[in-house]
Design an enzyme around this catalytic site. Structure first.
Site, mmCIF file in Angstrom:
data_model
loop_
_atom_site.group_PDB
_atom_site.id
_atom_site.type_symbol
_atom_site.label_atom_id
_atom_site.label_comp_id
_atom_site.label_asym_id
_atom_site.label_seq_id
_atom_site.Cartn_x
_atom_site.Cartn_y
_atom_site.Cartn_z
ATOM 1 C CE LYS A 52 -3.745 -2.493 2.331
ATOM 2 N NZ LYS A 52 -4.367 -2.654 3.628
ATOM 3 C CD GLN A 96 -3.686 -4.578 6.575
ATOM 4 O OE1 GLN A 96 -3.450 -3.272 5.838
ATOM 5 N NE2 GLN A 96 -3.831 -5.681 5.954
ATOM 6 C CG ASP A 119 -9.779 -0.258 5.676
ATOM 7 O OD1 ASP A 119 -9.165 -0.684 4.509
ATOM 8 O OD2 ASP A 119 -8.788 -0.581 6.654
HETATM 9 N N1 GUN Z 1 -6.785 -7.124 6.478
HETATM 10 C C1 GUN Z 1 -7.050 -7.745 5.202
HETATM 11 N N2 GUN Z 1 -7.842 -7.121 4.223
HETATM 12 C C2 GUN Z 1 -7.759 -5.732 4.830
HETATM 13 C C3 GUN Z 1 -8.244 -4.629 4.402
HETATM 14 O O1 GUN Z 1 -8.782 -4.366 3.487
HETATM 15 N N3 GUN Z 1 -8.093 -3.577 5.384
HETATM 16 C C4 GUN Z 1 -7.445 -3.571 6.584
HETATM 17 N N4 GUN Z 1 -7.174 -2.388 7.210
HETATM 18 N N5 GUN Z 1 -6.943 -4.729 7.067
HETATM 19 C C5 GUN Z 1 -7.123 -5.823 6.005
#
Ligand code: GUN
Length: 293
Positions: A52, A96, A119
Site C-alpha cells: 500500500k 491493518q 477502509d
Molecule cells: N486485512 C485484510 N484485508 C484488509 C483490508 O482491506 N483493510 C485492513 N485494514 N486490513 C485488512
C-alpha cells in the site's frame, strides 16, 4: 476463457490517479496523504501494508506508516487514532487487520473519523452503503466492482452467487451487486458455511465469487459453463519449491474452473492488486471529499 488481469487494471487506475496528483501538485496544492497503522509483526500484514505504501509512492501520494509493537495496549492505539483523526494533513488512514487478540476490533474501527475511514469499516459508512448513500466502500468489494467495470462484464439480470458472508467482503459485495447500478442489478445469492447443497447453488452462478478464505474450497465441477469467476481467496500454502516457502492459493480450484469460465481472476494477480487500487481511489475521494458511487 479470458483472464481478469487485476494487476494490469490496478496499474491503469493508478496511472489515472497519478495524472490527477500531478494536476493537483501543479496547482500548488499538497498531495493526498494516506496513513497505515500496523500493530505487531504478522508477515502477511507487513507485506500488504508495504504494498500500500509503495503504491502511494508510485502515484505521488504522501504516505505514513505507523508501526506499533504487538503488545501495544488498546488505549495507546486509540490515542494514535485520535492523533491521526486530528491531523489535517492526513486525508485517510487504515488500521491493518487482523489485530492482536487483546484489542477489540470494533472499538478501533468505531474510533476512526468516518470521513477518514478509507477502509469503509466504520458503522456509519457501512450503514450508508446499505442505504445507497455516497460513502467509502471497503477495498475488496470496491476493487471487484472496478474490475467488472473495466472488463465491461454484463451483470444486469445475472445470477451472482457469493460464497462467504464476511462483513468486509461477501456482505458488502452482495449489497453492491444487487444495487440499481452498472455493474450491479444482479440477482444475488449469499452462500456460507451453513449453506446446504453448495454445489447446487454455485452451478447456477453466472457470476461466482469465492470469498471464504479457504484454499480450493470450490472445485472446478462446481462452476457453471461460461461463468465469470472471481476469486478473493489468498491462502498461503507451504511449498518447498518457492524461495518464500509458500505459494498463494485461491478459494476456487483454478485448473478446473478455468476450463469452464468465460472470465476468471488469477491468484495472485486478480482481486489482490485491485484492493490496492480501490484504497487509493478511496484516498482520493477522502482528499476531494467526494465518495462512492
Ligand atoms: N486485512 C485484510 N484485508 C484488509 C483490508 O482491506 N483493510 C485492513 N485494514 N486490513 C485488512
Amino acid at each position: 476463457m479470458e483472464l481478469l488481469n487485476g494487476k494490469e487494471t490496478s496499474l491503469k487506475i493508478q496511472e489515472d490517479l497519478k495524472s490527477q496528483v500531478e494536476k493537483i501538485k501543479a496547482e500548488g496544492k499538497r498531495a493526498p496523504h494516506l496513513a497505515a497503522v500496523l500493530v505487531g509483526d504478522d508477515g502477511a500484514s507487513k507485506t500488504y501494508v508495504g504494498a500500500k505504501v509503495k503504491a502511494c509512492a508510485r502515484i505521488g501520494y504522501d504516505s505514513t506508516e505507523v508501526i506499533l509493537p504487538g503488545d501495544t495496549s488498546q488505549d495507546d492505539l486509540l490515542n494514535k487514532i485520535d492523533e491521526l483523526n486530528k491531523n489535517e494533513n492526513i486525508d485517510g488512514f487504515i488500521v491493518q487487520l487482523p489485530l492482536p487478540s487483546h484489542i477489540n476490533v470494533e472499538a478501533i474501527t468505531s474510533a476512526i473519523d468516518p470521513s477518514k475511514d478509507v477502509d469503509g469499516f466504520h458503522l456509519i459508512n457501512v450503514g450508508k452503503l446499505l442505504k445507497g448513500r455516497p460513502t467509502f466502500v471497503a477495498a475488496t468489494p470496491l476493487g471487484i466492482m472496478e474490475l467488472l467495470k473495466h472488463y465491461n462484464i454484463e451483470t444486469e439480470g445475472k445470477h451472482c452467487v457469493i460464497v462467504g458472508r464476511s462483513d468486509i467482503v461477501g456482505t458488502p459485495l452482495s449489497v453492491l451487486m444487487s444495487r440499481k447500478t452498472n455493474p450491479g442489478n444482479s440477482t444475488v445469492t449469499l452462500c456460507h458455511t451453513r449453506t446446504k447443497n453448495l454445489k447446487e447453488m454455485t452451478l447456477q452462478a453466472d457470476i461466482l465469487v469465492g470469498a471464504v478464505g479457504s484454499a480450493n474450497y470450490i472445485s472446478g465441477d462446481m462452476v457453471k459453463d461460461g461463468a465469470v469467476v472471481i476469486d478473493v481467496g489468498i491462502t498461503r500454502v507451504p511449498d518447498e519449491t518457492k524461495k518464500s516457502g509458500f505459494r498463494l492459493v485461491g478459494d476456487i480450484e483454478f485448473e478446473g474452473a478455468s476450463k469452464k469460465a468465460s472470465y476468471i481472476t488469477p491468484v495472485p494477480g486478480g482481486v489482490g492488486p485491485m484492493t490496492i487500487a480501490a484504497l487509493l481511489l478511496n484516498t482520493m475521494h477522502a482528499y476531494n471529499k467526494v465518495f462512492y458511487p
